[in-house]
Scaffold this active site. Sequence first.
Site, PDB file in Angstrom:
ATOM      1  CD  GLU A 157      -1.983   2.298   1.463  1.00 53.48           C
ATOM      2  OE1 GLU A 157      -0.946   2.900   1.118  1.00 53.48           O
ATOM      3  OE2 GLU A 157      -2.855   2.827   2.145  1.00 53.48           O
ATOM      4  CB  CYS A 162      -1.735   6.981   1.351  1.00 58.48           C
ATOM      5  SG  CYS A 162      -0.116   6.578   2.017  1.00 58.48           S
TER       6      CYS A 162
END
Length: 453
Positions: A227, A261
Amino acid sequence: MLIARNPMNGEIIAEYPALTPTQMHERIGDADRAFDSWQSSTFEDRAKVLKAVARELRADKDRLAELMAIEMGKPIKEGVPEVEKAAWCAEFYADNAEQFLSTETLASDASNSYVCYQPLGTVLGILPWNAPLWLAFRFLAPALMAGNTCAMKHDPNVPASAAGIAEAFQRAGAPSDIMVNLPLETGNVEQAIRDPRIRAVSFTGSDAAGRKVAALAGAELKPAVLELGGSDPFVVLADADLEKAADIAVLSRIINAGQSCIAAKRVIVEEPVYGTFVEMLQSRLAKLRLGDPLDKGTDIGPLARADLRQNLHRQVSETIDAGAQCLLGGELPEGPGFFYPATLLTEVSETMCAFNEETFGPVMCVTRAADMEEALQLANETDYGLGAGIWTANTELAEQMALRIDAGQVAINGIVKTDPRLPSGGIKRSGYGRELGPHGIREFVNAKQLWIA
């Protein structure tokens, strides 16, 4: 030695001894030896452990939130909900893992053929600093409930937060070494990945570091979930509820001082409402309070490190030099600490730095789009593909747009967020594999086929 610094003033909080290679080898061995009995336990037994850990997290949430505020600058009013969310993740998988991993019967030429899901062994989790509790548990909860044991290598910025997680397992009475804490210096991570007792790797962090982890895991033929970064588009069409869209855009961008993010990083606004929406963003951003993360009135705390702030300011400066307008912020504050003000850049084009690079801080970039088609083109004009937001009164159109956006998840008229119930992950430079939901727990299991004549 791991050195933790307070981003409020840059001063050293404490120094923590890092594991030597020999000690790391021993700790991985502890997790490996714990695997046999843990994989043999029932889902019910594992659920009791995870729920006990969740209770300990909640009981200690004020202290854990304070640790995060001191170690990486997260405002205390965000830290407590993060601990609650981590506890929820543990409880969610405790309640649902058995169903997610239930045996699947498949028709074939056999009298009986089915797929069962079995744990792999010890999984290495390499975690970042920006959400110390939540990102740990979205790795730990599904991996443990699947029957794996976990070796947690947390970021060197947050050693006390990592220790707090390990202490929650101890206080909960969890079986010894089903989760081991690996306080490692960065140079020793490669050895951990290559250790033959590590059967899989979960990594959350930058795409640059992700490439290295992927190469190492691939060389060892170990499955990995990555990720990585994101430069998420936030598309606002002319018929959208502008007030609500502005509220969510600012909330998404400013959570954790913009160090997320899946934050809304590139706001793309349809021409007819561009000026109005920019004014709404500016008025909201201007009200936000920069300050001590331990103060409940603080909206934006300091960035986690000095180098992160310097890089963010470089991105802002290069974007302004390229022709963007800075309506708010954009200057380095004087005084101690790694603070950066809420910054609003408008007239940002696809050739500019802040459009093309991931900005990890409280910087909002706004780009003008002539119509829906250009908005989609701009949304996809990025090397990343983590999340995206679409705002329009026409939900049928929004769904069609969502299917054309290159991203792992799309939110329509709402905030892009991670949720234990739903899978999360990216494509392109945002990584591969999925965390959370039923998909996440199946990343680190052996989908074993059985065929009976």
